[in-house]
Design a protein around this motif. Structure first.
Motif, PDB file in Angstrom:
ATOM      1  N   LEU A  67      23.871 -58.705  42.711  1.00 11.54           N
ATOM      2  CA  LEU A  67      23.396 -60.059  43.009  1.00 11.54           C
ATOM      3  C   LEU A  67      22.646 -60.621  41.801  1.00 11.54           C
ATOM      4  N   CYS A  68      22.827 -61.898  41.536  1.00 12.71           N
ATOM      5  CA  CYS A  68      22.112 -62.555  40.442  1.00 12.71           C
ATOM      6  C   CYS A  68      20.679 -62.862  40.901  1.00 12.71           C
ATOM      7  N   ALA A  69      19.709 -62.272  40.196  1.00 13.27           N
ATOM      8  CA  ALA A  69      18.314 -62.449  40.607  1.00 13.27           C
ATOM      9  C   ALA A  69      17.775 -63.839  40.231  1.00 13.27           C
ATOM     10  N   GLY A  70      18.488 -64.505  39.313  1.00 13.52           N
ATOM     11  CA  GLY A  70      17.986 -65.807  38.843  1.00 13.52           C
ATOM     12  C   GLY A  70      18.535 -66.990  39.626  1.00 13.52           C
ATOM     13  N   ASN A  71      19.455 -66.724  40.525  1.00  8.82           N
ATOM     14  CA  ASN A  71      20.063 -67.809  41.295  1.00  8.82           C
ATOM     15  C   ASN A  71      19.280 -67.990  42.601  1.00  8.82           C
ATOM     16  N   GLY A  94      26.901 -63.878  42.184  1.00  9.54           N
ATOM     17  CA  GLY A  94      26.942 -62.906  41.083  1.00  9.54           C
ATOM     18  C   GLY A  94      26.634 -63.593  39.759  1.00  9.54           C
ATOM     19  N   CYS A  95      26.221 -62.814  38.767  1.00  7.31           N
ATOM     20  CA  CYS A  95      25.841 -63.409  37.472  1.00  7.31           C
ATOM     21  C   CYS A  95      27.038 -64.035  36.757  1.00  7.31           C
ATOM     22  N   THR A  96      28.243 -63.449  36.919  1.00  7.53           N
ATOM     23  CA  THR A  96      29.406 -63.945  36.171  1.00  7.53           C
ATOM     24  C   THR A  96      30.260 -64.917  36.967  1.00  7.53           C
ATOM     25  N   ARG A 139      24.403 -56.893  33.723  1.00  9.88           N
ATOM     26  CA  ARG A 139      24.638 -58.332  33.921  1.00  9.88           C
ATOM     27  C   ARG A 139      23.343 -59.129  33.769  1.00  9.88           C
ATOM     28  N   TRP A 140      22.265 -58.615  34.317  1.00  6.45           N
ATOM     29  CA  TRP A 140      20.981 -59.337  34.269  1.00  6.45           C
ATOM     30  C   TRP A 140      20.532 -59.546  32.820  1.00  6.45           C
ATOM     31  N   LYS A 141      20.812 -58.539  31.979  1.00  2.00           N
ATOM     32  CA  LYS A 141      20.392 -58.647  30.569  1.00  2.00           C
ATOM     33  C   LYS A 141      21.093 -59.801  29.873  1.00  2.00           C
ATOM     34  N   GLU A 142      22.341 -60.079  30.317  1.00  2.68           N
ATOM     35  CA  GLU A 142      23.162 -61.105  29.660  1.00  2.68           C
ATOM     36  C   GLU A 142      23.083 -62.462  30.350  1.00  2.68           C
ATOM     37  N   CYS A 143      22.580 -62.484  31.574  1.00  4.27           N
ATOM     38  CA  CYS A 143      22.712 -63.679  32.415  1.00  4.27           C
ATOM     39  C   CYS A 143      21.596 -64.691  32.123  1.00  4.27           C
ATOM     40  N   PRO A 144      21.955 -65.928  31.731  1.00  2.00           N
ATOM     41  CA  PRO A 144      20.916 -66.924  31.434  1.00  2.00           C
ATOM     42  C   PRO A 144      20.008 -67.207  32.633  1.00  2.00           C
ATOM     43  N   LYS A 145      20.588 -67.186  33.839  1.00  2.00           N
ATOM     44  CA  LYS A 145      19.756 -67.490  35.028  1.00  2.00           C
ATOM     45  C   LYS A 145      18.738 -66.372  35.251  1.00  2.00           C
ATOM     46  N   CYS A 146      19.191 -65.128  35.129  1.00  2.00           N
ATOM     47  CA  CYS A 146      18.278 -63.992  35.333  1.00  2.00           C
ATOM     48  C   CYS A 146      17.182 -64.002  34.275  1.00  2.00           C
ATOM     49  N   GLN A 147      17.560 -64.264  33.028  1.00  2.00           N
ATOM     50  CA  GLN A 147      16.574 -64.252  31.944  1.00  2.00           C
ATOM     51  C   GLN A 147      15.584 -65.418  32.105  1.00  2.00           C
TER      52      GLN A 147
HETATM   53 ZN    ZN Z   1      22.033 -63.369  36.960  1.00  2.00          ZN
END
Ligand code: ZN
Ligand code: ACM
Length: 562
Positions: free
Chosen positions: A320-324, A301-303, A358-366
């Motif tokens: 799910l965190c898309a950036g992980n 997860g993003c958090t 979450r994706w908007k805030e998540c450094p990995k997703c961004q």
């Molecule tokens: Zn994420």
């Protein structure tokens, strides 16, 4: 059904009636002449063909269940009352069969003739023999239960063998379905239903000519598919600590709730369905609706969590965190095992209701979005395009395994991937948009196809439900090809319609079947029968006999006729 029944001591006779659900394409009946069956008469089939033998056995079993008549299995007996064989007489007239390409629907075609020689069932393929056997089953009168008990005992009060006869009017029935895809969905994540209940569900689908079972496995409220490489996923992710009472009242039942399907059970269901000519489409809903998995693997997860499995209804913002990169590894492990267990050409990846907070805030997703060079083009936001990238990765993974991806209509929002099939649920708009882009579509708009909605106006007479009002008459009205908005060419992309049963408020099998029946009857006629034959009043007239069969099967249904 009108029973021309003559009940006297030791005798019961009634007529078959071909006015069944779904209505066959063409029925020409001469109601002045009959061929009569009774115990001891035979069903002939090709002894060297186990699949035909199985279908003959189904027919034998159904005749006995409804009438008490015990037919004999008489392979290769040219004089048997019922003859089952492969090949349609009309095809024999086609000289150059090499040029004959059949649609999916034509592959299921069958022909039943009843005349002085008996009942003949012919079909191009075994599936057609099965469909024909179902037609004969539904045409049978249902023997009154007391009489059945007598015939099971074998003796009447008078000491003579009970004589049961069913007279089949002479007929020619030529039939094939309107749509190749005829789906029914069941959410087994909000509530878990046993293998036995799913088999009953499949039996009812098969009886109505449905051929695609969409099995929804995962949710914020529980993960229900065993993944051997990730043993904790189903073991822990399937359990919620309690369940909210009513519609998110804030009051809970205090009972732990769980259950998941082992891969062995899934394979059993796949085989059971295949014997009834139903394909099982598994759905792992991602990247949203994922708390079942995030509870076990909070790193996805993003958090970072913690993420309890939800005990109430709704849509979680945690996805799910898309950036992980571990997310993709996780998804490929899950979809890999899913493909091992389910041979289905179609695999459903969900894709609905994935909040992007979450994706908007998540450094990995961004960072991932940046790496992919995603920019908001005014039509597709960066985050929606990020979801399309996730879909695309899984679509490619599935393609390597020879599978086609289905997604809920949100998969259009970030731009649809090349081969994606759209399941249009938020109305028909998504389906129209996809068909215009020459993508395949399954039509399941909530206003016509969501059978978790109430089916009677008087909601207070009904078990608590999610809301809405979808009477059988409205399901029956649905026209999946949307002819006023799609050209004939675009209509080719509509594979067929499906009804969906979500189960936030449906916890018990009796309630499942109550919600399903008789709206399954209504959708089956949309799926199967020619649209120019649709007539709701006539349909309602055919329903009481189906209900007699449900009574005999012991399944619950809604008695209302709205
Ligand atoms: Zn994420
Ligand atoms: C859906 O009903 N969320 C597909």
């Amino acid at each position: 059904m009108i029973l021309a029944a003559c009940v006297s001591v030791g005798a019961w006779a009634a007529r078959a009636d071909y006015r069944i659900i779904p209505l066959p394409k063409s029925v020409q009946t001469d109601s002045t002449q009959f061929f009569t069956i009774s115990t001891g008469m035979g069903i002939a089939y090709d002894a060297s063909d186990p699949e035909m033998a199985r279908n003959a056995q189904f027919l034998r079993q159904w005749v006995e269940e409804l009438t008490g008549i015990q037919l004999a299995m008489t392979p290769d007996d040219k004089k048997a009352a019922i003859q089952m064989r492969l090949g349609l007489p009309s095809d024999k007239k086609i000289k150059n069969k090499k040029g004959l390409t059949l649609t999916e629907q034509q592959q299921e075609a069958y022909l039943i003739t009843v005349d002085k020689n008996g009942i003949a069932i012919c079909a191009r393929k075994h599936v057609g023999l099965f469909r024909a056997a179902q037609t004969l089953r539904k045409a049978l009168p249902v023997l009154p239960i007391a009489q059945k008990a007598v015939s099971e005992q074998g003796l009447t009060d008078g000491g003579a063998f009970a004589k049961v006869e069913v007279a089949f009017p002479y007929t020619i029935i030529q039939d094939e379905p309107r749509f190749g895809y005829r789906g029914v969905h069941l959410d087994c994540a909000r509530h878990f239903f046993t293998v036995e209940v799913i088999k009953q569900y499949l039996d009812l689908m098969a009886m109505h000519g449905c051929n695609q079972f969409h099995w929804h496995f995962t949710e914020d409220q529980g993960w229900r598919f065993e993944v051997k490489a990730l043993p904790d996923l189903a073991k822990k992710g399937s359990i919620r600590e309690q369940t909210v009472l009513g519609r998110n009242t804030g009051v809970y039942d205090g009972q732990r709730y769980g259950g998941y399907y082992t891969q062995e059970q899934c394979r059993d269901i796949v085989n059971y369905a295949a014997e009834r000519y139903i394909n099982v489409i598994p759905e792992i809903d991602m990247p949203g609706h994922m708390l079942g998995a995030l509870h076990v693997y909070p790193n996805l997860g993003c958090t970072g969590g913690p993420y309890p499995v939800w005990t109430h209804w709704g849509v979680s913002r945690d996805v799910l965190c898309a950036g992980n990169p571990e997310t993709m590894t996780f998804l490929k492990t899950v979809f890999g095992e899913l493909c091992d267990v389910f041979p289905s050409k179609f695999v459903h990846i969900g894709g609905d209701e994935c909040p992007k907070n979450r994706w908007k805030e998540c450094p990995k997703c961004q960072a991932k979005a940046k790496e992919l060079g995603l920019v908001d083009d005014g039509k597709h936001s960066i985050e929606n395009q990020l979801q399309t990238w996730v879909n695309h990765e899984i679509e490619q993974f599935l393609k390597e395994r020879g599978r086609d991806m289905i997604g809920w209509d949100e998969v259009l929002e970030g731009g649809l991937t090349e081969g994606g099939i759209v399941m249009s649920w938020r109305g028909i708009k998504g389906g129209i948009e996809a068909a215009k882009q020459h993508h395949r579509v399954i039509m399941t708009p909530n206003a016509y196809c969501y059978i978790d909605h109430y089916q009677l106006k008087d909601q207070w007479s009904q078990p608590l439900g999610i809301g809405g009002y979808l009477p059988m008459s409205k399901v029956y009205e649905f026209e999946p090809l949307i002819p006023d908005q799609l050209s004939e060419e675009e209509q080719q992309y509509i594979l067929g319609p499906q009804v969906n049963l979500w189960t936030e408020y449906v916890a018990y099998p009796e309630h499942v079947f109550y919600m399903l029946l008789p709206r399954l009857d209504a959708i089956s006629e949309v799926q199967w029968s020619p649209s120019d034959q649709k007539d709701f009043e006539d349909f309602k007239g055919r329903l009481p006999h189906m209900k007699e069969i449900y009574d005999r099967m012991g399944v619950n249904y809604c008695h209302g006729l709205e």
